[in-house]
Write an enzyme that holds these catalytic residues in place. Structure first.
Site, mmCIF file in Angstrom:
data_model
loop_
_atom_site.group_PDB
_atom_site.id
_atom_site.type_symbol
_atom_site.label_atom_id
_atom_site.label_comp_id
_atom_site.label_asym_id
_atom_site.label_seq_id
_atom_site.Cartn_x
_atom_site.Cartn_y
_atom_site.Cartn_z
ATOM 1 N N ASP A 162 0.841 -1.208 0.000
ATOM 2 C CA ASP A 162 0.000 0.000 0.000
ATOM 3 C C ASP A 162 0.874 1.256 0.000
ATOM 4 O O ASP A 162 0.561 2.252 -0.654
ATOM 5 C CB ASP A 162 -0.936 -0.012 1.217
ATOM 6 C CG ASP A 162 -1.726 -1.314 1.292
ATOM 7 O OD1 ASP A 162 -2.157 -1.783 0.232
ATOM 8 O OD2 ASP A 162 -1.864 -1.866 2.393
ATOM 9 N N HIS A 190 -5.320 -3.505 5.500
ATOM 10 C CA HIS A 190 -4.691 -3.872 4.228
ATOM 11 C C HIS A 190 -5.706 -4.318 3.173
ATOM 12 O O HIS A 190 -5.395 -5.141 2.324
ATOM 13 C CB HIS A 190 -3.640 -4.964 4.504
ATOM 14 C CG HIS A 190 -2.874 -5.401 3.300
ATOM 15 N ND1 HIS A 190 -2.153 -4.529 2.513
ATOM 16 C CD2 HIS A 190 -2.710 -6.614 2.723
ATOM 17 C CE1 HIS A 190 -1.575 -5.202 1.521
ATOM 18 N NE2 HIS A 190 -1.919 -6.471 1.618
#
Ligand code: APR
Length: 337
Positions: A162, A190
């Site tokens: 990310d 996530h």
């Protein structure tokens, strides 16, 4: 001497991750474990003249659940002496499979593998990549607690992809291609809208035109979907995930070896790490990804940067927490049932 182990080493993420580990200058010994193909992957990589000594360990033929003595011995041989264990084992979603089916399978895989870590390398740093990370990390924690070897400073959910995506996509807007220059903290969880990129905290600061910001945030949160679509049903992000997992693993290894000043966002059990209680109180959840100072004992300090988020980002954090609560509960329930 640093020994690293990849569990799930024959997969889409596992193979490139094993290749990167093989050419790392920080790893002396590399063990690969999977339910299939690891001797082949290890033999192939062993021809690369880099420093890491490599060996592949495989489950007994057809023992997908890891129930036989032969499989247990393979896990034992792979894990004994490990300093760092990276876990990308899992199954991709197949046609007809629901998200719950996928969750139950991957949750069971992670549970079994972490049980083996608890037995054979209880002091190793464990880096969980298998999705859904928001749930598999709580599962790993419960397994380690039950075995009496849980060290929260050494359990990490890998959320680096990310961060990598935020850093890359911001460059797509600025047109400047220099990965060393922009650092964007990405916090929360996530998956989807549990991922919260804090572009207001980018260093050096970046000017993102107002009309581009929402799309940029969405792109970081759902970047994985771009890859799934482009691969036309053949899989999800593997190469970029392998890069991110490796980048994070190298940071952990450097910190364990005593290098100072390493900070990485990672999904951690807040009550168990210094600075975490304050974040748990602010969010109402026990697991959250925040920038963490890493050191010889693992996570030395979790940094509370939630307060510096701007109003828009605070709304994203609220959304994130709602989803994250459910994901964490699913993991804890699975592991303790
Ligand atoms: N022990 C070890 N390895 C296992 C086990 C197990 N019990 N069960 C499955 N594996 C292995 C598979 O044999 C395969 O080689 O895990 C590997 C997974 O690889 P892929 O199916 O190619 O999946 P990949 O795309 O690499 O994703 C793996 O990471 O990002 C997450 O959502 C993704 O959870 C998934 C995981």
């Amino acid at each position: 001497m640093v020994k690293a182990v990849v569990l799930g080493a024959s997969g889409g993420i596992g193979q490139p991750l094993s290749l990167l580990c093989k050419i790392s200058t920080l790893i002396d010994e590399l063990a690969l474990f999977d339910v299939v193909n690891t001797p082949g992957v290890a033999a192939d990589l062993s021809h690369i003249s880099s420093k890491a000594k490599i060996e592949g360990f495989v489950a007994a033929k057809g023992d997908m659940k890891g129930e036989t003595e032969e499989t247990e011995t393979a896990k034992k041989n792979a894990l004994t002496g490990a300093d760092v264990v990276i876990i990308p084992a899992g199954v991709p979603r197949k046609p007809g499979m629901t998200r719950d089916d996928l969750f139950n399978i991957n949750a069971g895989i992670v549970k079994g593998l972490v049980e083996a870590c608890a037995k054979y390398c209880p002091k190793a740093a464990i880096l969980v990549i298998s999705n859904p990370v928001n749930s598999t990390v709580p599962i790993a924690a419960e397994v380690l607690k039950k075995a009496g070897v849980f060290d929260p400073k050494k359990l990490f959910g890998v959320t680096t992809l990310d961060v990598v995506r935020a850093e890359t996509f911001i460059q797509d807007i600025s047109g400047e291609r220099n990965t060393d220059k922009v650092v964007v903290p990405v916090i929360g969880g996530h998956s989807g809208n549990t991922i919260v990129p804090l572009f207001s905290q980018a260093k050096p600061s970046v000017d993102i035109p107002g009309d581009k910001l929402d799309a940029l945030v969405h792109r970081v949160q759902f970047g994985g979907d771009e890859v799934v679509k482009a691969k036309d049903g053949a899989g999800s992000a593997t190469l970029s995930m392998a890069y991110a997992g490796f980048r994070f693993a190298e940071s952990v290894i450097k910190a364990l070896k005593g290098e100072k000043g390493i900070v990485e966002p990672t999904f951690v059990y807040l009550p168990g790490v210094s600075g975490g209680d304050e974040i748990a109180k602010a969010t109402g959840v026990d697991y959250f990804s925040v920038p963490c100072e890493l050191g010889p004992s693992g996570v030395e300090k979790a940094t509370n940067i939630l307060g510096s988020a701007n109003d828009n980002e605070k709304k994203l954090i609220d959304e994130c927490i709602k989803g994250l609560k459910t994901n964490i509960e699913s993991g804890v329930t699975f592991a303790t049932k």
